[in-house]
Design a protein around this motif. Sequence first.
Motif, mmCIF file in Angstrom:
data_model
loop_
_atom_site.group_PDB
_atom_site.id
_atom_site.type_symbol
_atom_site.label_atom_id
_atom_site.label_comp_id
_atom_site.label_asym_id
_atom_site.label_seq_id
_atom_site.Cartn_x
_atom_site.Cartn_y
_atom_site.Cartn_z
ATOM 1 N N SER A 232 0.842 -1.189 0.000
ATOM 2 C CA SER A 232 0.000 0.000 0.000
ATOM 3 C C SER A 232 0.878 1.239 0.000
ATOM 4 C CB SER A 232 -0.962 -0.018 1.181
ATOM 5 O OG SER A 232 -0.286 0.368 2.336
ATOM 6 N N SER A 233 0.339 2.263 -0.603
ATOM 7 C CA SER A 233 1.089 3.505 -0.753
ATOM 8 C C SER A 233 0.186 4.668 -0.405
ATOM 9 C CB SER A 233 1.590 3.635 -2.195
ATOM 10 O OG SER A 233 2.154 4.906 -2.407
ATOM 11 N N GLY A 234 0.793 5.751 0.018
ATOM 12 C CA GLY A 234 0.028 6.980 0.252
ATOM 13 C C GLY A 234 -0.116 7.802 -1.010
ATOM 14 N N MET B 541 4.543 7.060 1.741
ATOM 15 C CA MET B 541 3.415 6.920 2.665
ATOM 16 C C MET B 541 2.729 8.246 2.980
ATOM 17 S SD MET B 541 3.279 3.772 2.767
ATOM 18 C CE MET B 541 1.791 3.757 3.787
ATOM 19 N N SER B 542 3.508 9.321 3.078
ATOM 20 C CA SER B 542 2.924 10.634 3.392
ATOM 21 C C SER B 542 3.475 11.669 2.436
ATOM 22 C CB SER B 542 3.281 11.058 4.821
ATOM 23 O OG SER B 542 3.224 9.966 5.697
ATOM 24 N N MET B 676 13.238 4.818 -2.981
ATOM 25 C CA MET B 676 12.525 3.543 -3.018
ATOM 26 C C MET B 676 11.953 3.243 -1.636
ATOM 27 S SD MET B 676 13.848 -0.292 -4.076
ATOM 28 C CE MET B 676 14.436 0.149 -5.701
ATOM 29 N N PRO B 677 10.652 2.935 -1.565
ATOM 30 C CA PRO B 677 10.068 2.629 -0.250
ATOM 31 C C PRO B 677 10.793 1.435 0.386
ATOM 32 C CG PRO B 677 8.357 2.899 -1.913
ATOM 33 C CD PRO B 677 9.657 2.882 -2.647
ATOM 34 N N GLN B 712 5.305 1.640 -8.354
ATOM 35 C CA GLN B 712 6.057 2.626 -7.583
ATOM 36 C C GLN B 712 7.007 3.408 -8.491
ATOM 37 O OE1 GLN B 712 5.412 -0.532 -6.766
ATOM 38 N NE2 GLN B 712 4.878 -0.667 -4.592
ATOM 39 N N TYR B 713 7.504 2.775 -9.546
ATOM 40 C CA TYR B 713 8.344 3.493 -10.518
ATOM 41 C C TYR B 713 7.503 4.131 -11.616
ATOM 42 C CZ TYR B 713 11.316 4.486 -14.493
ATOM 43 O OH TYR B 713 11.924 5.127 -15.539
ATOM 44 N N LYS B 714 6.520 3.396 -12.117
ATOM 45 C CA LYS B 714 5.740 3.909 -13.246
ATOM 46 C C LYS B 714 5.064 5.231 -12.900
ATOM 47 C CE LYS B 714 3.121 0.694 -15.184
ATOM 48 N NZ LYS B 714 2.207 -0.480 -15.032
ATOM 49 N N ILE B 715 4.702 5.400 -11.652
ATOM 50 C CA ILE B 715 4.154 6.686 -11.226
ATOM 51 C C ILE B 715 5.323 7.597 -10.874
ATOM 52 C CG2 ILE B 715 2.654 7.899 -9.607
ATOM 53 C CD1 ILE B 715 1.253 5.854 -11.491
#
Lengths: 447, 717
Positions: A232-234, B541-542, B676-677, B712-715
């Motif tokens: 999940s992501s914000g 996340m934020s 990277m998260p 996460q990368y494509k965005i």
Amino acid sequence: MSHSRRSFLTNASLLAAGNLLGFRPFGMLNALAQTSSDYKALVCIFMFGGNDANNMLIPFDTTGYNNYATIRGPIALAQNTLLPLTPAPNFALHPSLPEVQSLFNSGNLAFLANVGTLLQPTTRAQYQANSIVPPSNLFSHPDQQLEWQNQLDSSAGSTGWAGRIADKMNTQYNPGALVPMIASISGDTLFCNGTGTSPVSVGSGGPGTPSCSDQSYCSSRQTTAQQFANMSSGVSLIQEDNAITNNAFTYNTVLAGALNAATPLTTVFPTTTPFGAQLAEVAKLINVRAALGVKRQIFFVGAGNFDTHAAQLATQATLLAEVSPALLAFYQALQEMNLANQVTAFTCSDFARTFQPNSADGTDHAWGSHHIILGGAVKGGQIYGTFPTLALGGPDDVASNGRWIPSTSSAQYAATLAQWFGLATTDLPYVLPYIGNFSSNNLGFLG
Amino acid sequence: MRRSSILAPVIVVLALMISSCALTPPGSTGPGPGAFTISPSTANVRAGGTQQFTPSLTTATFTWSVNGVMGGTAATGTIDATGNYTAPSTLPSPNTVTIEATETTKKSATGSSAVTLWNPIPQISSVSPPQVTVGAFTLTISGTNFVSGATVAFGGGTLTVTSVSSTQIIATGTATAAQAGFSVPLQVTNPNPGSSSSNSISAQVIGAAAVSATAAARFLDQTSFGPTATTISHVEQIGLQAALTEQFNQPTTQFSEPPSPDTAVCGFTNWRCTQSEFLNVAVWGNDQFRQRVAMALSEIFVAPIEQDNAMPFYLNTLAGDAFTNYRTIMQDAALSPAMGDYLNMVNSGKPPTGQIANENFGRENMQLFTLGVNLLNSDGSLQTDGSGNPIPTYTELQVEAFARAYTGWTFANPDGSSPSSFNYTHNWLHFMVPVENQHDTTSKILLNGTTLSAGQSAEQDLKGALDNIFAHPNVGPFVCRQLIQHLVSGDPSPAYVARVAAVFANNGSGVRGDMKSVLTAIIMDPEARAGDAQTGDQADMSPAVDGGHLREPLLWTMNLLRGLNAAQTPATSYLYVNFMSGTLTSVGEAPIDQSSVFNYFPPSYVIPQTTLNAPEFSLENTGSVIPRMSLADKIIHNEDSAPVIDLSATSVIGQQASNPAQLVDYLGMLFMHSQMPSDMRTALIDTITAIPATDLQGRAEVAVFLVVTSSQYKIMH
């Protein structure tokens, strides 16, 4: 922000199906679904760009034709090239439509004349006096495409009428289905999106799993990719893209499995054109309806480049010549599956084009248009609706260039299709909010 | 010496008389018998240089001397029997000499020339060390022709020269923090007489980072076809504003004309060769920001002509105009032959009775390129009427009026001139030209009641129509919002749009539509920069701004090739025809291949069941996600006709695979702004660690695949 795109995944079996190694054996599903003969499908064929229907369905009697030829001038089709309609001798078809001609003459195809976006019945006097609310941004491609698809008062509405049909019918008709009720073979379209339902998109090349040249690492690679898609992501867009990715893994696995297990259809489609390939893909998906566990399906396909501002004659001839044989092949495929009476295809388009030509031998954006309805359930060989008076500045003209005010609303067109499909009359206002403004919600071309 | 100094003025006077008194009878006041002149009569010759002297008599033979010495000397220079003088390598004192010719048979008949000797032109061959750090440094400059008193320029300043020989200068100086990250030009200047400067050679200044690697990479994702290890380091050093300035000053990489007629190289149309060249320009061009903006413009002013050589001129026009003014772009796009052909303005004539003017360009120019269909507030939001409904920007009657204003344009003659009647032979190499007798000269009522009066020329009406549109308050918010969507975020806040639109309205110097100012405002806006200071988990996340946009398939593909340091090839070898024209259609976006003027995706697209405006998501669905993954797999494994990627064990990325965490962090730097998260990082390290360390290439390939195909990368955010 809503994440109901994910809601389809709440079914645990689907999560399992999303695992490359975990999809269900199709034999069992076949057994479950094939017990039902109650199957129906609608196929929306969108002619993007605004088909010049004034050169598709043409008056054929002497007076009518002469009036047509006088006004259309350089882009009038010669009368001796037109294809006559036996059951409707005062009209004839564009010469690129011989298959459509034969389907009409054999009673399996009908036309609906002068239909378009409307929020209420509208006369020329009312339109010119601004005493009614017209659809917003008439004559604009994207707005009119979207308003045909959403049946709302502007293109800003975010659900389509097929999507809203699925909202009402999916649970009842497709319980336990492995894919959504609606499949688009022409990308993401507003038509397909509901409030609580989403379509599956399939390329005309068909569904599949990602190619992998990492050999023995492919399995762990896919596992990690799915792991990423479930983090999940914000960031809202990451959430949305992950949802699409998860659905893609699920649906593609299911669809590819079902298609690989099916006996291929023998009907030959003209697949050298994108449009023919799309209808071929629809036929393949209908053929595996049992494996997918669906009793109701809606498909969306598209054909493009109808925006004939110049060189109208040559361009439209090519485009209609791609549409016509593909329609016949599709009908033959339905016959092969014994589904001719259970599947209805129908055309939509942004708008028709000015009856008056422009100085480039083309035509410009207009409004009301003629459309095709195809299928064994169609009460064919007839032209429904009211054919417009082909006069510049006449009773059906917005102004003086031959932009016909529709005499039938696209909502009435949709309502007729939806009710045949099984939508309860009580659900019509949810799907078609403006249908109540019209005297009839069933045009009678299906039965 | 004495004689020549006395004679010299006389000779000059005589020479002037000869040259200027053609009407004077010969012999009356001309030179006396045996007198002649030498040309040139005066000359400046550099040390070591040569000069040919020629006597005015051609029938005699001469002996030549320098300062009275026949043949000259090493110190004053030498002269041969033909009058060819070679200056000494070091200047004598004084630095003047006299060249004299004496007629062999008449010793008394002489002519002379006064020569001033100049210092030579210095030439730099190398500088050592090639990199200097911020602060004091000493440089050794090697080359030729250095002379005592030479000065050394370094950037805008001057170094202290501590020693000079003819082949080497040692100089000291101080590099400023502002020079960090730049290649600073060095130039040697020799003193007078005849002061001159050398070629320029650069020294790289390394300093403390001006911005973080995260800020640099985010900036590069917004202003280029994707960060690379080199460009991230460069922007870290020089900072964002300097990087923008640097990009504003980059000349345009030109698309070439593919060989004509259509060749086997291109396939069935030369358009495919231009698609191939798009890859070269995007992946290896130096004018990254210009071309990125040009790509955005080509998705606003959509005019893909898939035949002949229509596209190079159009793409070059958009790129050349990218940093000018929006009004310039409007007119150049309107008159481009590609646009003329695509939206039928070319050969649109004044309508005869019974016909109307073609409305295609007139309508879409307002709907898509400038205004939009509804009136906007300055922050891009919709104006509404008393009932809450949007207000149309223009009427059908106004569309018809603009359609008539744009009549009377045709393809130019091959030499660019105007034909006398409509020309139906494509000319893709020149802007369209007017044919006045095909222009509708009736008056036209445009927006806001502005009238184009009857009788104007095609050009007057075109300019009047475009001025009328350009002045409309919708243009700023409508265009700026789309530029933001292409470069930074699909759903910018109204305040962000308003800030940029205000710059569009007035760049601070009273100029409307200034593109450099608009683009600077877009990139440097706090909303664009908010993520620069966040850690990966914060950004995920934020996020400081919940924005960003999906990398459209074409941009994503170019991002991969740049990040993976694909092997460069010459643009005009057109190696990527099949890749760019064929393979990319599998992910829904080959370059200059829109299926309609409405681009690959609409700016207004909202993700279903959300309120998120995300144009590129119109292409993202359950049918398109898998093909993109398959494409990544092919690129990574060199299984398509894309440029060659090296992920072998000895490659930059492969080498790091022995340490999975290091590999993952390197890819995180390259592709994910070092953001990277941590959950993704951990999962990726685990996956890579499970691949045997003996297979570094396998580790690299799997890691790259998983990063670049992740949402996460494509965005880009």
